[in-house]
Design a protein around this motif. Structure first.
Motif, PDB file in Angstrom:
ATOM      1  N   ASP A   1       0.858  -1.182   0.000  1.00 48.57           N
ATOM      2  CA  ASP A   1       0.000   0.000   0.000  1.00 48.57           C
ATOM      3  C   ASP A   1       0.898   1.237   0.000  1.00 48.57           C
ATOM      4  O   ASP A   1       1.615   1.496   0.966  1.00 48.57           O
ATOM      5  N   HIS A   2       0.846   2.003  -1.071  1.00 50.44           N
ATOM      6  CA  HIS A   2       1.710   3.177  -1.208  1.00 50.44           C
ATOM      7  C   HIS A   2       0.954   4.488  -0.984  1.00 50.44           C
ATOM      8  O   HIS A   2       1.526   5.565  -1.192  1.00 50.44           O
ATOM      9  N   ARG A   3      -0.281   4.427  -0.559  1.00 44.28           N
ATOM     10  CA  ARG A   3      -1.074   5.654  -0.415  1.00 44.28           C
ATOM     11  C   ARG A   3      -0.463   6.632   0.580  1.00 44.28           C
ATOM     12  O   ARG A   3      -0.407   7.834   0.322  1.00 44.28           O
ATOM     13  N   GLY A   4       0.009   6.128   1.713  1.00 45.68           N
ATOM     14  CA  GLY A   4       0.594   7.014   2.730  1.00 45.68           C
ATOM     15  C   GLY A   4       1.845   7.719   2.230  1.00 45.68           C
ATOM     16  O   GLY A   4       2.033   8.918   2.466  1.00 45.68           O
TER      17      GLY A   4
ATOM     18  N   LYS B   1       2.560   8.376  -0.849  1.00 42.70           N
ATOM     19  CA  LYS B   1       2.157   9.345  -1.866  1.00 42.70           C
ATOM     20  C   LYS B   1       1.646  10.627  -1.201  1.00 42.70           C
ATOM     21  O   LYS B   1       2.004  11.727  -1.608  1.00 42.70           O
ATOM     22  N   LEU B   2       0.824  10.461  -0.157  1.00 42.15           N
ATOM     23  CA  LEU B   2       0.286  11.624   0.549  1.00 42.15           C
ATOM     24  C   LEU B   2       1.382  12.459   1.210  1.00 42.15           C
ATOM     25  O   LEU B   2       1.302  13.681   1.249  1.00 42.15           O
TER      26      LEU B   2
ATOM     27  N   ASP C   1      -1.136   3.195  -6.354  1.00 41.95           N
ATOM     28  CA  ASP C   1      -1.593   3.158  -4.963  1.00 41.95           C
ATOM     29  C   ASP C   1      -1.292   1.803  -4.330  1.00 41.95           C
ATOM     30  O   ASP C   1      -0.976   1.728  -3.149  1.00 41.95           O
ATOM     31  N   PHE C   2      -1.360   0.749  -5.143  1.00 42.64           N
ATOM     32  CA  PHE C   2      -1.096  -0.601  -4.663  1.00 42.64           C
ATOM     33  C   PHE C   2      -0.235  -1.332  -5.677  1.00 42.64           C
ATOM     34  O   PHE C   2      -0.383  -1.139  -6.875  1.00 42.64           O
TER      35      PHE C   2
ATOM     36  N   TRP D   1      -4.327   1.684  -9.434  1.00 44.20           N
ATOM     37  CA  TRP D   1      -4.541   3.071  -9.058  1.00 44.20           C
ATOM     38  C   TRP D   1      -5.989   3.239  -8.640  1.00 44.20           C
ATOM     39  O   TRP D   1      -6.907   2.763  -9.326  1.00 44.20           O
ATOM     40  N   LEU D   2      -6.227   3.930  -7.531  1.00 45.51           N
ATOM     41  CA  LEU D   2      -7.587   4.113  -7.032  1.00 45.51           C
ATOM     42  C   LEU D   2      -8.471   4.897  -7.995  1.00 45.51           C
ATOM     43  O   LEU D   2      -9.682   4.686  -8.032  1.00 45.51           O
ATOM     44  N   ASN D   3      -7.870   5.775  -8.790  1.00 44.79           N
ATOM     45  CA  ASN D   3      -8.701   6.558  -9.705  1.00 44.79           C
ATOM     46  C   ASN D   3      -9.303   5.706 -10.825  1.00 44.79           C
ATOM     47  O   ASN D   3     -10.158   6.175 -11.562  1.00 44.79           O
TER      48      ASN D   3
END
Length: 156
Positions: free
Chosen positions: A24-27, A29-30, A40-41, A51-53
């Protein structure tokens, strides 16, 4: 044979069913550690990126409460101990090192450089015990600095 859309849906399902197999790369990235366009993953084994989008709407609610694997920074203990060994070598054999502390033109240049291997050492990343054991700056270093800061006509 599955088309790309079916494979993508299968990947999202796998993410929700087996989150421990995904990074999980969201954190990151933020926080700016990774670029915004980074996935994102990422699947740990296959490297498949999501990607979540581009996620189906049902994925967002499925993400709630899942625990993913987060890639920790790699720590190279061998390199760290090598670094300590290099500092020890500098303190015990200063004649084998160029002392650039007094003649650095660029802050990115090393403070010490090994004469044979070219290895560089920076005081900013030295172990705490080093500073009290470093050889003193040689007088010619300060003379060189003074000479460099004088106008060309006064250097002779």
């Amino acid at each position: 044979m599955k088309n790309d859309g079916d494979r993508l849906l299968d990947s999202w399902r796998d993410l929700l069913r087996n989150p421990q197999k995904w990074l999980d790369h969201r954190g990151k990235k933020l926080s700016g550690l990774l670029k915004a366009n980074y996935p994102d993953f990422k699947h740990k084994d296959s490297g498949l990126a999501l990607w979540l989008n581009s996620a189906p709407t049902w994925v967002m609610s499925g993400l709630q409460g899942l625990e993913f694997d987060v890639q920790l920074p790699k720590v190279n203990h061998a390199k760290e101990s090598k670094g300590d060994g290099s500092w020890k070598n500098l303190v015990e054999h200063p004649e084998k090192w160029w002392d650039n502390r007094g003649v650095k033109f660029n802050v990115k240049s090393p403070d010490f450089k090994h004469k044979d291997t070219g290895e560089g050492l920076w005081l900013s990343s030295s172990p705490s015990w080093v500073s009290s054991r470093l050889p003193p700056l040689k007088a010619k270093h300060t003379a060189s600095i003074d000479k460099m800061h004088k106008p060309q006509s006064e250097r002779m």
